[in-house]
Design a protein around this motif. Structure first.
Motif, short mmCIF file in Angstrom:
data_model
loop_
_atom_site.label_atom_id
_atom_site.label_comp_id
_atom_site.label_asym_id
_atom_site.label_seq_id
_atom_site.Cartn_x
_atom_site.Cartn_y
_atom_site.Cartn_z
N VAL A 168 0.78 -1.09 0.05
CA VAL A 168 -0.09 -0.06 -0.01
C VAL A 168 0.95 1.53 -0.06
O VAL A 168 0.69 2.21 -0.72
CB VAL A 168 -0.98 0.10 1.20
CG1 VAL A 168 -1.78 1.14 1.22
CG2 VAL A 168 -1.79 -1.33 1.19
N VAL A 169 1.93 1.32 0.82
CA VAL A 169 2.75 2.20 0.85
C VAL A 169 3.68 2.57 -0.47
O VAL A 169 3.84 3.52 -0.86
CB VAL A 169 3.72 2.18 2.00
CG1 VAL A 169 5.03 3.25 2.21
CG2 VAL A 169 2.93 2.31 3.18
N GLU A 170 4.05 1.28 -1.07
CA GLU A 170 4.72 1.41 -2.24
C GLU A 170 3.93 1.92 -3.39
O GLU A 170 4.36 2.62 -4.05
CB GLU A 170 5.16 0.00 -2.73
CG GLU A 170 6.22 -0.58 -1.71
CD GLU A 170 6.35 -2.14 -1.66
OE1 GLU A 170 6.18 -2.54 -3.05
OE2 GLU A 170 6.71 -2.71 -0.90
N ASP A 171 2.73 1.71 -3.31
CA ASP A 171 1.74 2.11 -4.49
C ASP A 171 1.52 3.67 -4.44
O ASP A 171 1.77 4.53 -5.24
CB ASP A 171 0.48 1.49 -4.42
CG ASP A 171 0.47 0.15 -4.75
OD1 ASP A 171 1.16 -0.11 -5.48
OD2 ASP A 171 -0.63 -0.28 -4.39
N ALA A 172 1.43 4.19 -3.02
CA ALA A 172 1.63 5.61 -2.85
C ALA A 172 2.83 6.32 -3.33
O ALA A 172 2.74 7.24 -3.84
CB ALA A 172 1.39 5.90 -1.05
N LEU A 173 4.06 5.65 -3.00
CA LEU A 173 5.30 6.19 -3.47
C LEU A 173 5.21 6.14 -4.86
O LEU A 173 6.15 7.07 -5.36
CB LEU A 173 6.43 5.53 -2.80
CG LEU A 173 6.40 5.52 -1.29
CD1 LEU A 173 7.68 5.00 -0.74
CD2 LEU A 173 6.73 7.09 -0.79
N GLU A 174 4.99 5.14 -5.78
CA GLU A 174 5.02 4.97 -7.27
C GLU A 174 3.96 6.11 -7.92
O GLU A 174 4.22 6.26 -8.99
CB GLU A 174 4.55 3.81 -7.67
CG GLU A 174 5.74 2.94 -7.01
CD GLU A 174 5.40 1.25 -7.51
OE1 GLU A 174 6.47 0.47 -7.46
OE2 GLU A 174 4.59 1.00 -8.03
N GLY A 175 3.06 6.65 -7.19
CA GLY A 175 2.12 7.58 -7.70
C GLY A 175 0.89 6.85 -8.17
O GLY A 175 0.56 5.72 -8.28
N ARG A 176 0.15 7.82 -8.72
CA ARG A 176 -1.44 7.47 -9.09
C ARG A 176 -1.48 6.52 -10.37
O ARG A 176 -2.26 5.82 -10.60
CB ARG A 176 -2.38 8.73 -9.45
CG ARG A 176 -2.65 9.65 -8.17
CD ARG A 176 -3.46 10.84 -8.46
NE ARG A 176 -3.58 11.57 -7.31
CZ ARG A 176 -4.38 12.58 -7.16
NH1 ARG A 176 -5.05 12.92 -8.27
NH2 ARG A 176 -4.37 13.25 -5.98
N LYS A 177 -0.57 6.97 -11.22
CA LYS A 177 -0.33 6.17 -12.46
C LYS A 177 0.42 4.90 -12.15
O LYS A 177 1.58 5.15 -12.27
CB LYS A 177 0.25 7.09 -13.77
CG LYS A 177 -0.92 8.16 -13.97
CD LYS A 177 -0.16 9.00 -15.30
CE LYS A 177 -1.11 10.19 -15.50
NZ LYS A 177 -0.48 10.84 -16.79
N LYS A 178 -0.11 3.77 -12.16
CA LYS A 178 0.56 2.69 -11.64
C LYS A 178 1.81 2.43 -12.86
O LYS A 178 1.35 1.95 -13.93
CB LYS A 178 -0.19 1.34 -11.44
CG LYS A 178 -1.41 1.65 -10.35
CD LYS A 178 -0.75 2.54 -9.11
CE LYS A 178 -1.88 2.74 -8.21
NZ LYS A 178 -1.05 3.29 -6.77
N PRO A 179 2.90 2.51 -12.43
CA PRO A 179 4.16 2.20 -13.48
C PRO A 179 4.06 0.73 -13.71
O PRO A 179 3.87 0.03 -12.92
CB PRO A 179 5.45 2.81 -12.88
CG PRO A 179 5.06 2.70 -11.40
CD PRO A 179 3.59 2.92 -11.06
N PHE A 180 4.66 0.50 -15.13
CA PHE A 180 4.92 -0.93 -15.47
C PHE A 180 6.34 -1.56 -14.66
O PHE A 180 6.35 -2.64 -14.31
CB PHE A 180 5.11 -1.09 -16.98
CG PHE A 180 5.00 -2.41 -17.45
CD1 PHE A 180 3.93 -2.98 -17.51
CD2 PHE A 180 5.96 -3.06 -17.90
CE1 PHE A 180 3.67 -4.16 -17.99
CE2 PHE A 180 6.09 -4.44 -18.37
CZ PHE A 180 4.99 -5.04 -18.49
N PHE A 181 7.32 -0.54 -14.30
CA PHE A 181 8.43 -1.08 -13.78
C PHE A 181 8.35 -0.52 -12.29
O PHE A 181 7.78 0.47 -11.96
CB PHE A 181 9.54 -0.56 -14.25
CG PHE A 181 10.06 -0.82 -15.68
CD1 PHE A 181 10.98 -1.99 -15.93
CD2 PHE A 181 9.22 -0.51 -16.67
CE1 PHE A 181 11.10 -2.56 -17.23
CE2 PHE A 181 9.54 -0.95 -18.09
CZ PHE A 181 10.40 -1.95 -18.29
N PRO A 182 8.96 -1.44 -11.47
CA PRO A 182 8.88 -1.12 -9.96
C PRO A 182 9.84 0.35 -9.74
O PRO A 182 10.92 0.51 -10.21
CB PRO A 182 9.66 -2.31 -9.13
CG PRO A 182 10.51 -2.99 -10.29
CD PRO A 182 9.73 -2.74 -11.47
#
Length: 489
Positions: free
Chosen positions: A221-235
């Motif tokens: 959940v925290v990682e998703d928040a750090l990656e941003g709203r547009k879910k990237p293909f790469f971590p």
């Protein structure tokens, strides 16, 4: 709490206790220990705590015994009673004066003890927590041949202790947060004050503050928040269980986010080149110039090898000698077509990897033997798949396992399927076009504001001393390091 519920304590001790019991659903674990202290008119004092979360010895030695030493209320003078007890009698490691039920309840569910006095509308929260935890042990998922063996645990305080054992500096900053509306989870943002990338830190703080969820159990959940709203293909966040890797990241100016209940540290910003460096390189002289190039080649094999194989079989078999092409491509004696062979093998190996994590440990050996017999013997001997197909998929499976640490493997597995389909139906030229498109896509990614392909794009040759090879350690430790940002280019 409901809108009709009282927000702050009243002067009635019994009403306060009943309100707390109601909000904790009258759980049987709640203990209310009432004592009388002082004279000539004794004061009624209640200690409220959850029995399975506290250390009974701490409550007895540092709360109850000191309170019984309180003799005469006249000795207080003009100082408020609660302040007097908190500063002169309570011997807990941490005390806090609270006036609201919300603060009190949050303390109780975290293993702290609430002290209330009849006739006063405030109380004391004292630290008495004793969480059940496993001892510090080696990491199961990550290993280093010459480096430290200890891994992070599920307790936030233990993990912070491990990190401080590596970074014994007053510049190490820990920002404590609580996330979740229904149930709050402790979280720490860890960084080095004089080395951290300030812009990246501001972005991390903002995204954590804006995280609005009911509860949090998994760090994803925290990682998703750090990656941003547009879910990237790469971590865009690197996960590790090793405190030494976390400490090295902090020295590089990156930020670690550690959540209570998880043995994983999420590190940002994360660049693509970070997946090429392995901790073993910094503890050993072997592989200083070759390891990262080999890993880069392994990424190429994992993603492109099945697609190239299918493209050659379908469109370019004339590139090889007639005898070789006839045996392996044009006159193959297998029942299935090449695309079905590759698909079945990828599916079977994927099932085996899932089984390794889902079945009991005692059955892993049995599952491995069964999987080996099915893949290596049955499929080939029954002419369902070609032996060369088995070799190709086996190589890509092994090379992909090198990137389990950090979280890149799921992306590589997906890309392997995509490029296999492209190579099967459209050939090598289209695979090359797709490669360029993915490269452009990667160049546009940002990990908390930092370009994902840095220092390749934007090109920063001064940073190449620790990208495709490991430079001299003394120079690496003493050289300044900065992350590029779009507004600084």
């Amino acid at each position: 709490m409901n809108q009709n519920d009282p927000i702050n304590f009243t002067i009635s001790l019994h009403k306060n206790i009943e309100t707390i019991k109601d909000h904790l659903n009258n759980t049987t674990e709640l203990v209310v220990r009432t004592i009388r202290i002082g004279k000539p008119k004794p004061l009624e004092v209640s200690l409220i705590y959850l029995d399975d979360l506290v250390n009974a010895d701490v409550i007895r030695d540092f709360l109850i015994t000191p309170l019984f030493l309180f003799q005469d209320i006249k000795e207080i003078g003009k100082e408020p009673l609660i302040d007097y007890l908190a500063t002169r009698h309570i011997r807990a490691s941490s005390v806090e004066i609270v006036t609201s039920f919300e603060d009190a309840l949050n303390g109780i569910v975290r293993g702290r003890t609430l002290i209330l006095v009849d006739g006063y509308n405030n109380g004391i929260i004292a630290e008495t927590t004793q969480w059940q935890q496993r001892s510090v042990a080696p990491s199961i998922r990550e290993r280093s041949t010459n480096g430290p063996m200890i891994g992070l645990s599920e307790q936030l305080k233990v993990n912070l202790n491990l990190i401080r054992s590596y970074i014994q500096s007053p510049d190490l900053c820990v920002e404590s947060k609580q996330i979740g509306r229904f149930a709050k989870t402790d979280l720490a943002i860890v960084y080095l004050k004089n080395k951290v990338d300030k812009l990246a830190l501001e972005e991390v703080q903002t995204r954590i503050e804006n995280l609005d969820v009911e509860y949090v159990i998994e760090p994803r959940v925290v990682e998703d928040a750090l990656e941003g709203r547009k879910k990237p293909f790469f971590p865009l966040v690197y996960n590790t269980e090793m405190p030494d890797i976390t400490a090295n990241a902090l020295y590089e100016g990156r930020i670690a986010i550690i959540m209570n209940g998880s043995p994983v540290a999420s590190i940002a910003p994360t660049l693509f080149v970070h997946y090429l460096s392995q901790p073993t390189e910094y503890y050993s002289k072997i592989g200083r110039f070759s390891n990262r190039l080999i890993l880069l080649f392994c990424i190429f094999l994992t993603v492109y090898l099945p697609g190239i194989y299918l493209a050659v079989a379908n469109f370019h078999s004339n590139w090889f000698p007639v005898k070789f092409a006839k045996k392996y491509f044009t006159h193959s004696d297998t029942i299935l077509s090449f695309p079905l062979e590759i698909g079945i093998l990828i599916f079977v190996l994927y099932l085996m990897s899932l089984a390794a994590f889902r079945i009991p440990t005692d059955l892993i050996v049995v599952a491995s033997l069964v999987g080996t017999m099915v893949v290596s013997t049955t499929l080939v001997d029954s002419k369902l798949v070609h032996s060369l197909s088995l070799i190709i998929v086996g190589i890509t499976f092994l090379t992909g396992l090198l990137f389990i640490s950090g979280g890149l493997i799921s992306t590589l597995n997906t890309l392997r399927i995509i490029f296999s389909i492209v190579g099967c139906f459209f050939g090598l030229t289209t695979m090359g076009i797709c490669f360029l498109l993915f490269f452009i896509y990667m160049s546009r990614l940002r990990s908390v504001g930092v370009p994902y392909l840095a220092p390749i794009i934007p090109f920063r040759p001064q940073e190449f001393k620790d990208v495709f090879y490991r430079g001299d350690l003394k120079k690496l430790l003493n050289s300044p390091h900065k992350f590029p940002h779009d507004d600084k280019e």
